[in-house]
Design a protein around this motif. Structure first.
Motif, mmCIF file in Angstrom:
data_model
loop_
_atom_site.group_PDB
_atom_site.id
_atom_site.type_symbol
_atom_site.label_atom_id
_atom_site.label_comp_id
_atom_site.label_asym_id
_atom_site.label_seq_id
_atom_site.Cartn_x
_atom_site.Cartn_y
_atom_site.Cartn_z
ATOM 1 N N LEU A 1 0.834 -1.209 0.000
ATOM 2 C CA LEU A 1 0.000 0.000 0.000
ATOM 3 C C LEU A 1 0.868 1.259 0.000
ATOM 4 O O LEU A 1 0.471 2.292 -0.542
ATOM 5 C CB LEU A 1 -0.946 -0.007 1.204
ATOM 6 C CG LEU A 1 -2.067 -1.050 1.078
ATOM 7 C CD1 LEU A 1 -2.907 -1.095 2.351
ATOM 8 C CD2 LEU A 1 -2.957 -0.742 -0.127
ATOM 9 N N LEU B 1 -6.823 4.995 0.222
ATOM 10 C CA LEU B 1 -5.474 5.427 -0.161
ATOM 11 C C LEU B 1 -5.308 6.924 0.065
ATOM 12 O O LEU B 1 -4.283 7.396 0.551
ATOM 13 C CB LEU B 1 -5.213 5.089 -1.629
ATOM 14 C CG LEU B 1 -5.003 3.602 -1.933
ATOM 15 C CD1 LEU B 1 -5.130 3.330 -3.422
ATOM 16 C CD2 LEU B 1 -3.644 3.154 -1.412
ATOM 17 N N MET C 1 -4.820 7.582 3.663
ATOM 18 C CA MET C 1 -3.429 7.306 4.072
ATOM 19 C C MET C 1 -2.522 8.495 3.773
ATOM 20 O O MET C 1 -1.735 8.919 4.616
ATOM 21 C CB MET C 1 -2.871 6.106 3.284
ATOM 22 C CG MET C 1 -3.434 4.787 3.689
ATOM 23 S SD MET C 1 -2.805 3.499 2.581
ATOM 24 C CE MET C 1 -3.969 2.198 2.985
ATOM 25 N N ALA D 1 0.372 4.741 5.211
ATOM 26 C CA ALA D 1 0.042 3.349 4.917
ATOM 27 C C ALA D 1 0.281 2.489 6.157
ATOM 28 O O ALA D 1 -0.553 1.662 6.527
ATOM 29 C CB ALA D 1 0.881 2.846 3.744
#
Ligand SMILES: Nc1ncnc2c1ncn2[C@@H]1O[C@H](COP(=O)(O)OP(=O)(O)OP(=O)(O)O)[C@@H](O)[C@H]1O
Ligand SMILES: [Mg+2]
Lengths: 252, 330
Positions: free
Chosen positions: B40, B247, B250, B266
């Motif tokens: 990630l 995402l 993050m 992440a």
């Protein structure tokens, strides 16, 4: 060098540019005069391609550029500075100038080398900073430098792309008499072969630098001739100087 | 402008060391988490490249990640290619799809850009969800991991795979950092700061943005290939917009436009998710609260805040503000 033929532009019913024709010779210093709302900035927007004309032609070195994009015209050597500062906010003076210089020197897409440390780019940045009096402020953020410095950087950005034709829209607005004198010296220091179109409200400066003067009123060219003639013209005194007293304070 | 500062280098080295130490001290479950973080982190780096430095906030990076995963699965399972070729396919697939999205969307800005990327992402999701060739909603099982036994590496061992992904995450960071300090990256930041002026200076802005988005997609595609090999299975869920949303969380949590923050974000999100999930099903709420706190406390994110405080500490040293009151040249 730069030629405009029968250029027209309207915003709705408001005709802002009306059958404007101009011919600017290589190395000429042309001053564009006209009262507020005469269409000076609009003419610049048309010349660089930020606005599309309703009709008419724009030629650079005899080549029709009317259909070219803003960036394509810039790559032909056409640069402009803005009436209202249009800088890269949050970045330093050096970074601002380097973005411009890197673009003109083909370093803007280099995948490995740092364009802002490139020798050619740095040399241009330093040279332009020297010309516009920003050498001391290269590492300062444009958000923190004084207004006068930002105004000079506005011109510096255009200059750092090493243009052949430079359009400057009221570069001295709001910088005071000291700034205007310095600007006069700056103009005299520019290379003689650079073609310059400048919108200027300060009469002494305008007549001091102009090879030729063009006066716009209601989007029309009402005068095109040498500065001595412009100074003596009754027409100009009437349409231009009439409004001068009212706005003199704002531009002083 | 991006600078690989000593603070950034220190943080990256610290994170890398922590990952390696963790890999050799934790068990199977911890190694799964570490692998997830590393994968990630690569997509988050890809996203920060365009969102943080290019001003292109994307809601399709989950889809790019998923396209990479499917590209790897198709190449290895359907076409019978080797793992290396499959990885190359994932990079190319993610890059090409992202370039297309960038090329079409680059003329839009703000919310319209976000919506355009969302639409492309959901189109890709719907396509894989309905496609019999790729297993439809069931996805594709039976994916094998890259064979690096020639180099003495067993990727079927979870520690080996976790370390492999960690190394690739480190390489992804190095690649992004190199790109950001190049002329290409400098110009990208210029576009974010003032796109019309960049164009007025002669840059074909559209081409630059599409290229940046494509590069970002290639990285996301690489991460997708790693995810496919991690679970040995791909499903359309990878492409869903909620993955893109996560995402983005993050990157914002870690610090938008800091690059290190993407990696940090992440890590924090994956570990918070698993730690909190042990106590409550409402881990989304915990993440939400953390995100709100981040946004309200200046919006700099974890690493952005660290850099801010570090910079202030530097500024307090006896060099007075040199820009103040400098004389207008006369
Ligand atoms: N985008 C636009 N839409 C509608 N009207 C516009 C637009 N841009 C300019 N105008 C109008 O066109 C006229 C000419 O504007 P322009 O800015 O070219 O004048 P100017 O000569 O530069 O004036 P100033 O000395 O105040 O800078 C003004 O009446 C202005 O309100
Ligand atoms: Mg104007």
């Amino acid at each position: 060098m730069l030629e405009v033929r029968d250029l027209s532009k309207s915003f709705g019913a408001l005709a802002v540019t009306q059958r404007v024709s101009l011919r600017v010779a290589p190395g000429e210093r042309r001053v564009l005069l006209g009262p507020n709302g005469a269409g000076k900035t609009t003419l610049f927007n048309l010349l660089v391609g930020e606005l599309a004309p309703d009709s008419g032609l724009i030629l650079v070195d005899g080549r029709d550029v009317t259909a070219l994009s803003v960036d394509a015209r810039a790559r032909l050597g056409l640069a402009r500075s803005y009436q209202k500062n249009n800088l890269f906010a949050g970045l330093t003076v050096h970074e601002n100038l380097a973005l411009s210089a890197a673009c003109a020197q083909g370093k803007a897409t280099a995948l490995l080398a740092d364009s802002h440390r490139d020798r050619g780019v740095v040399a241009t940045v330093e040279e332009v900073a020297e010309r516009v009096g920003l050498s001391e402020l290269l590492d300062a953020s444009v958000d923190t430098i004084p207004y006068g410095a930002r105004r000079r950087l506005e011109v510096g950005l255009a200059l750092a792309s090493k243009p052949r034709i430079l359009l400057m829209d009221e570069p001295t607005s709001g910088i005071g008499p000291g700034g205007i004198n310095a600007f006069h010296a700056f103009l005299h220091g520019l290379p003689a072969e650079l073609t310059i179109l400048i919108v200027e409200h300060d009469m002494d400066l305008a007549f001091g630098i102009a090879d030729r003067v063009t006066v716009l009123n209601h989007g029309e060219v009402v005068f095109d001739g040498p500065p001595q003639e412009a100074r003596d013209s009754a027409l100009i005194r009437e349409i231009y100087l009439g409004s001068w007293g009212a706005e003199g304070g704002g531009h002083a | 402008m991006f600078h690989q500062t000593p603070l950034k280098t220190g943080a990256v080295l610290l994170l890398a060391t922590a990952a390696v130490v963790y890999a050799f001290t934790t068990g199977f479950f911890g190694l799964e988490l570490l692998t997830e973080v590393a994968i990630l982190a690569i997509v988050a780096i890809a996203l920060d490249l365009v969102a943080g430095y290019g001003g292109m906030v994307s809601l399709c990076h989950g889809a790019l990640y998923g396209v990479g995963a499917y590209a790897f699965a198709s190449a290895t399972v359907l076409l019978g290619w080797g793992g290396g070729a499959g990885m190359a396919m994932a990079v190319a697939g993610g890059g090409a799809f992202a370039w297309l999205i960038g090329a079409v969307s680059a003329r839009t800005h703000g919310i319209f850009f976000i919506m355009a990327t969302l639409a492309f992402g959901q189109m890709a999701y719907a396509y894989f969800f309905d496609s019999p060739l790729f297993g439809g909603s069931d996805g594709m099982p039976g994916i094998a991991r890259l064979d690096l036994s020639g180099a003495g590496l067993d990727l079927n061992d979870s520690r080996g795979y976790a370390l492999f992904c960690t190394v690739l995450a480190l390489l992804a960071y190095a690649l992004a950092a190199t790109l950001l300090r190049s002329g290409f990256g400098r110009t990208l930041v210029g576009i974010r700061a003032n796109e019309p002026r960049m164009r007025a200076l002669g840059l074909p802005v559209w081409r630059h943005k599409a290229a940046a988005f494509g590069t970002s997609g290639a990285l996301a595609g690489l991460a997708g290939a790693l995810a496919a090999q991690h679970t040995m299975y791909v499903s359309p869920g990878l492409l869903h917009w909620t993955v893109s949303g996560e995402l983005l969380i993050m990157v914002i949590l870690g610090g938008l436009g800091t690059l290190v923050g993407a990696v940090l974000g992440a890590g924090v999100l994956v570990f918070v998710k698993h730690e909190v999930a042990r106590f409550t099903d409402h881990w989304h709420m915990v993440v939400g609260l953390v995100l709100i706190a981040t946004v309200l406390s200046g919006g700099r994110g974890i690493f952005g805040q660290i850099e801010f405080l570090w910079g202030r500490r530097g500024a307090r040293r006896p060099e007075p503000a040199a820009t103040e009151g400098s004389p207008d040249h006369a």
